[in-house]
Every structure is written in structure tokens, then in C-alpha cells.
Design an enzyme around this catalytic site. Structure first.
Site, PDB file in Angstrom:
ATOM      1  N   GLU A 152      54.822 -41.773  15.224  1.00 24.57           N
ATOM      2  CA  GLU A 152      55.186 -43.171  15.454  1.00 24.57           C
ATOM      3  C   GLU A 152      55.683 -43.815  14.164  1.00 24.57           C
ATOM      4  O   GLU A 152      55.080 -43.647  13.103  1.00 24.57           O
ATOM      5  CB  GLU A 152      53.945 -43.907  15.973  1.00 24.57           C
ATOM      6  CG  GLU A 152      54.234 -44.932  17.019  1.00 24.57           C
ATOM      7  CD  GLU A 152      54.774 -44.328  18.317  1.00 24.57           C
ATOM      8  OE1 GLU A 152      56.012 -44.274  18.467  1.00 24.57           O
ATOM      9  OE2 GLU A 152      53.974 -43.918  19.160  1.00 24.57           O
ATOM     10  N   HIS A 153      56.778 -44.566  14.304  1.00 26.02           N
ATOM     11  CA  HIS A 153      57.435 -45.218  13.158  1.00 26.02           C
ATOM     12  C   HIS A 153      57.894 -44.189  12.121  1.00 26.02           C
ATOM     13  O   HIS A 153      57.925 -44.460  10.925  1.00 26.02           O
ATOM     14  CB  HIS A 153      56.529 -46.285  12.521  1.00 26.02           C
ATOM     15  CG  HIS A 153      56.387 -47.489  13.409  1.00 26.02           C
ATOM     16  ND1 HIS A 153      57.288 -48.519  13.394  1.00 26.02           N
ATOM     17  CD2 HIS A 153      55.474 -47.800  14.361  1.00 26.02           C
ATOM     18  CE1 HIS A 153      56.924 -49.422  14.303  1.00 26.02           C
ATOM     19  NE2 HIS A 153      55.826 -49.012  14.906  1.00 26.02           N
ATOM     20  N   THR A 154      58.222 -43.029  12.612  1.00 24.07           N
ATOM     21  CA  THR A 154      58.762 -41.990  11.729  1.00 24.07           C
ATOM     22  C   THR A 154      60.262 -41.803  11.942  1.00 24.07           C
ATOM     23  O   THR A 154      60.945 -41.309  11.060  1.00 24.07           O
ATOM     24  CB  THR A 154      58.062 -40.636  12.005  1.00 24.07           C
ATOM     25  OG1 THR A 154      58.043 -40.443  13.426  1.00 24.07           O
ATOM     26  CG2 THR A 154      56.651 -40.608  11.486  1.00 24.07           C
ATOM     27  N   SER A 211      71.711 -57.603  37.901  1.00 28.60           N
ATOM     28  CA  SER A 211      70.382 -57.034  37.660  1.00 28.60           C
ATOM     29  C   SER A 211      69.508 -57.307  38.880  1.00 28.60           C
ATOM     30  O   SER A 211      69.254 -58.473  39.219  1.00 28.60           O
ATOM     31  CB  SER A 211      69.758 -57.666  36.411  1.00 28.60           C
ATOM     32  OG  SER A 211      68.356 -57.515  36.474  1.00 28.60           O
ATOM     33  N   ALA A 215      56.603 -53.249  27.899  1.00 26.66           N
ATOM     34  CA  ALA A 215      55.367 -52.458  27.898  1.00 26.66           C
ATOM     35  C   ALA A 215      55.434 -51.329  26.879  1.00 26.66           C
ATOM     36  O   ALA A 215      54.530 -50.514  26.793  1.00 26.66           O
ATOM     37  CB  ALA A 215      55.118 -51.895  29.289  1.00 26.66           C
ATOM     38  N   SER A 254      62.209 -49.498  28.314  1.00 29.81           N
ATOM     39  CA  SER A 254      63.118 -49.840  29.418  1.00 29.81           C
ATOM     40  C   SER A 254      64.500 -50.194  28.872  1.00 29.81           C
ATOM     41  O   SER A 254      65.514 -49.934  29.510  1.00 29.81           O
ATOM     42  CB  SER A 254      62.559 -50.988  30.249  1.00 29.81           C
ATOM     43  OG  SER A 254      62.354 -52.118  29.453  1.00 29.81           O
ATOM     44  N   SER A 255      64.553 -50.759  27.664  1.00 29.74           N
ATOM     45  CA  SER A 255      65.871 -51.135  27.134  1.00 29.74           C
ATOM     46  C   SER A 255      66.681 -49.905  26.734  1.00 29.74           C
ATOM     47  O   SER A 255      67.878 -49.839  27.008  1.00 29.74           O
ATOM     48  CB  SER A 255      65.752 -52.131  25.979  1.00 29.74           C
ATOM     49  OG  SER A 255      64.708 -51.781  25.141  1.00 29.74           O
ATOM     50  N   ASP A 258      63.945 -43.196  21.242  1.00 30.60           N
ATOM     51  CA  ASP A 258      63.872 -43.598  22.653  1.00 30.60           C
ATOM     52  C   ASP A 258      65.138 -43.183  23.401  1.00 30.60           C
ATOM     53  O   ASP A 258      65.077 -42.640  24.506  1.00 30.60           O
ATOM     54  CB  ASP A 258      63.686 -45.123  22.763  1.00 30.60           C
ATOM     55  CG  ASP A 258      62.525 -45.618  21.933  1.00 30.60           C
ATOM     56  OD1 ASP A 258      61.699 -44.786  21.520  1.00 30.60           O
ATOM     57  OD2 ASP A 258      62.443 -46.833  21.686  1.00 30.60           O
ATOM     58  N   TYR A 290      58.859 -55.308  13.587  1.00 30.93           N
ATOM     59  CA  TYR A 290      59.472 -53.973  13.544  1.00 30.93           C
ATOM     60  C   TYR A 290      60.537 -53.932  12.447  1.00 30.93           C
ATOM     61  O   TYR A 290      60.538 -53.032  11.595  1.00 30.93           O
ATOM     62  CB  TYR A 290      60.098 -53.663  14.915  1.00 30.93           C
ATOM     63  CG  TYR A 290      60.654 -52.268  15.019  1.00 30.93           C
ATOM     64  CD1 TYR A 290      59.889 -51.235  15.522  1.00 30.93           C
ATOM     65  CD2 TYR A 290      61.946 -51.991  14.597  1.00 30.93           C
ATOM     66  CE1 TYR A 290      60.401 -49.943  15.609  1.00 30.93           C
ATOM     67  CE2 TYR A 290      62.465 -50.718  14.682  1.00 30.93           C
ATOM     68  CZ  TYR A 290      61.687 -49.698  15.190  1.00 30.93           C
ATOM     69  OH  TYR A 290      62.196 -48.432  15.268  1.00 30.93           O
TER      70      TYR A 290
HETATM   71  C1  GLA Z   1      60.290 -48.336  19.078  1.00 34.71           C
HETATM   72  C2  GLA Z   1      61.664 -47.913  18.557  1.00 34.71           C
HETATM   73  C3  GLA Z   1      61.699 -46.433  18.211  1.00 34.71           C
HETATM   74  C4  GLA Z   1      60.537 -46.052  17.290  1.00 34.71           C
HETATM   75  C5  GLA Z   1      59.212 -46.603  17.823  1.00 34.71           C
HETATM   76  C6  GLA Z   1      58.076 -46.407  16.863  1.00 34.71           C
HETATM   77  O1  GLA Z   1      60.045 -47.710  20.297  1.00 34.71           O
HETATM   78  O2  GLA Z   1      62.659 -48.201  19.509  1.00 34.71           O
HETATM   79  O3  GLA Z   1      62.935 -46.096  17.629  1.00 34.71           O
HETATM   80  O4  GLA Z   1      60.765 -46.473  15.988  1.00 34.71           O
HETATM   81  O5  GLA Z   1      59.291 -47.982  18.136  1.00 34.71           O
HETATM   82  O6  GLA Z   1      57.799 -45.075  16.698  1.00 34.71           O
END
Ligand code: GLA
Length: 386
Positions: free
Chosen positions: A35-37, A69, A124, A128-129, A173, A223
């Protein structure tokens, strides 16, 4: 939402014959670990899930896009030659941003009538985006027979979110929504975008996702701040390590040697990123030898680091994780995604899932006064034509 429903809605909204109706879908995701990598050039291990954005539509003979939508019950119309950010109907920016990025590649596209809807809960942390972006680019690729590779489409979606929507997200994502594979987790090296679909054989365990139902309000601004901190850290470490481009390029040893040039908070952020990358590699090794217990332990460690070092958890996520860990048959529980709300991901023994469900629902609601949602998640395929 399914093919029949979306086709019916299309007919209804656009009064279309829908002979040439194109329908595609793109899934949401859960990140198992890492996460956050991604925006630090590191490793991630997400799965695509069986919740999707469905999109249907057909070509027009002019330069107009009409998009509806289903979930918002809103219509927007815009011209391909004057795409602007829409401040009122934020959802349309994910579609418009992707189209704008496509046009910037000189893609030969025209107008279209589009409807879309889905079953990925919004806000959540299930992306979804990203799913909407991926559905859009995939839809246009097929509709206009564009020669564009999956990796190019993924990058284009990320660009739309970074430059048009204004969230400096990484690439995880969009990547897994495009290229995820049923029964596999996607191991991605975000430095060079090489990836491998790894069989997710959890044996007597299952992935269970719990939605705190706390929307990720802070997610966007905090973020972007975290990302900026990491980039500043790289600039500063570059004085001693000129070859580095991202935190991924810094070894643990180098970090220990040069961390003194960073303030305390920045050190904590870097520490998370460096150790989280290692946890992903260890988690993959653990999967390889069917050591699910170790996999769960690494997930637990990841959560602690996200909470203490990266500081992107929140009271509700921590509460959810703590309750989960106290339940029989749970071997790993952590927040997943950007943080500040959204979901936790848990590894739970199949035979304990019913009990897990009822205890989480009862305890979480008792402590937070919020009703959670609980989903069993199996890895599914990425974007596809229906
Ligand atoms: C969100 C971002 C991803 C990622 C995560 C954290 O989902 O869209 O690119 O950075 O946070 O891991």
C-alpha cells in the site's frame, strides 16, 4: 446490474435501436498487500473483484458525447472539441478525462451515446473511479477499433485521473482493473510495469472485505500530500544517492545511512514504503510455499505500518481491524487502498466466515454506530467485452 438491465436502460434513455450496442465491463479491486508503494516505483499485489462498472453505447456521426449515469440518474452532454472539467457532476470527469487523454494521443474517435452503472460501492476504496476510467478507455478502443495496447490504456487512465480529475494516484488500480485474472493476484512492479499473475491458492481460507462505510473524505488531499512528501524525500536523498529516481531505488542500508537528512515524519513515511515493498516480496514467497499464516502476518504488519508510519488509517479502520483480529479463524486483517476510510481486507478461515460476519456486524456497529458491509471476494478477470 447486468447486460440485460444496461441494454434496457440504454434503449430507454437514448431511444436507441441498439443494434450495434457495445457493452463492456471493468472491475473494482482489493489490494492484498503493498500500500502506497505504487507511486514510489514499488511492488503491489491487488486482485480484481466481482464488482464492476458496466458500460453500453454506440457511435454517433458527430463530435458529441452524451453520457448517462444510471446510479446518479444524471445526463451530461459535451463536445469532443471543448472538454472542460465539470464542477457539478464530478462523475463525468472520469469519462471526459479519459476521452480527453485519448484525443491527446491523436486517437481517431467520434461522438458516442453512452450509459453506465455498476455495483462497486463508491468512496469505499474499491476503486470505482479507476473501473470507470478503464471501462471508458476499453469501450472507446473497441468502438473505434483503436490500436492501443493495454499498458497504453492503463497509463492513459492514470493520466486522466492525475491531470484532469486532480488526484495524483499511482497506477495499481487501473492496472488490475484492466489486466486482473480470475483466481490470481496481480504482482506488479511499478518501476517498469512488469507483472505476473500469481495463483491465489488460499486453501481453507478466503478473502473477506469489510466496508467501514466511512467515506474517504480526506483521501484526495492527504493522498497528494503523502505523495509529495515521498517525492521531496527522493530529492533530498538524491544528494547522497544521485542514481535514485524513486524510493524504490533506495536500499534499507542506504536509508539507514542517509535518513538523518530527512525530518522525523518524512523518515516514517519512507520507512513504511521501504518495508512495505519487502513485505510484498515476502508475501509472494509465502504464497509460493502455501504459508498462508505468514501471508496473514505480513498483512497485519502492513496495517500497523500504515497506521503508525504512513498515518493513513482512521479510527473506524483500526476498530474494524481490531475486531477482526479478535475473531477465531482470522489470520490477517488490514486496511486496503488509499486509507482514511473505506475497506479492510481480511484472510478468514472458510468455516469461520458466518461467525465472522455476525461478530463484525454486531461489534463494529456497537462501537461506531455505523453499519458495516461484508463481502466475500474471489479474484476475477479484468476488463472485458460482454
Ligand atoms: C489509491 C490509489 C492507488 C494507490 C493506493 C494506495 O487506491 O489510487 O494508486 O496508491 O491508493 O496503495
Amino acid at each position: 446490474m447486468n447486460l440485460k438491465r444496461i441494454t434496457a436502460v440504454y434503449k430507454d434513455i437514448f431511444d436507441g435501436e441498439s443494434k450495434n450496442l457495445l457493452t463492456v465491463s471493468a472491475p473494482g479491486r482489493i489490494n492484498l498487500i503493498g500500500e502506497h508503494t505504487d507511486y514510489n516505483g514499488g511492488f503491489v499485489l491487488p486482485i480484481a473483484i466481482d464488482r464492476n462498472i458496466y458500460m453500453a453505447g454506440e457511435k454517433r456521426n458527430d463530435r458529441i458525447i452524451r453520457v448517462y449515469s444510471i446510479d446518479y440518474d444524471q445526463n451530461v452532454q459535451f463536445d469532443l472539441d471543448s472538454i472542460q472539467f465539470n464542477k457539478e457532476k464530478i462523475w463525468v470527469n472520469y469519462v471526459a478525462g479519459v476521452i480527453k487523454s485519448l484525443l491527446e494521443t491523436s486517437a481517431d474517435i467520434n461522438g458516442a451515446d453512452i450509459v453506465f452503472g455498476g455495483d462497486i460501492p463508491e468512496g469505499a476504496g474499491l476503486s470505482s473511479s479507476a473501473a470507470l476510467e478503464v471501462a471508458t478507455v476499453y469501450f472507446f478502443k473497441i468502438l473505434f477499433d483503436l490500436e492501443i495496447s493495454s499498458i497504453e490504456m492503463i497509463k492513459l487512465c492514470q493520466k486522466a485521473e492525475n491531470k484532469f480529475v486532480g488526484v495524483n494516484c499511482g497506477i495499481m488500480d487501473q492496472f488490475v482493473s484492466m489486466l486482473g485474472e480470475k483466481d490470481h493476484a496481480l504482482f506488479l512492479d511499478c518501476r517498469n510495469l512488469s507483472y505476473e499473475n500469481i495463483p491465489l491458492k488460499l486453501g481453507e481460507f478466503n478473502v473477506v472485505v469489510c466496508n467501514t462505510n466511512v467515506k474517504r473524505e480526506l483521501a484526495g488531499s492527504e493522498y497528494n500530500k503523502r505523495r509529495a512528501t515521498c517525492e521531496r524525500a527522493v530529492s533530498s536523498l538524491k544528494r547522497s544517492l544521485p542514481q535514485i529516481e524513486t524510493l524504490r531505488d533506495v536500499s534499507m542500508k542506504e536509508f539507514e545511512k542517509y535518513k538523518g537528512s530527512l525530518d522525523e515524519i518524512t523518515q516514517k513515511r519512507c520507512k513504511h514504503v521501504l518495508y512495505e515493498n519487502k513485505r510484498v516480496l515476502d508475501a509472494i514467497k509465502a504464497l509460493g510455499r502455501n504459508d498462508i499464516l505468514e501471508f496473514g502476518r505480513l498483512m497485519n504488519e502492513s496495517h500497523e505500518s500504515l497506521k503508525k508510519n504512513y498515518e493513513v488509517s482512521c479510527l473506524e479502520l483500526d476498530t474494524m481491524v481490531n475486531i477482526a483480529r479478535s475473531i477465531n479463524g482470522v489470520i490477517g486483517a488490514r486496511m486496503t487502498g488509499g486509507g482514511f476510510g473505506g475497506c479492510t481486507v481480511n484472510i478468514v478461515k472458510k468455516k469461520n466466515i458466518n461467525n465472522f460476519r455476525s461478530l463484525i456486524s454486531r461489534e463494529y456497529e456497537k462501537r461506531t454506530r455505523i453499519k458495516p458491509q461484508i463481502y466475500i471476494c474471489n479474484p476475477e478477470n479484468g476488463s472485458r467485452r460482454l
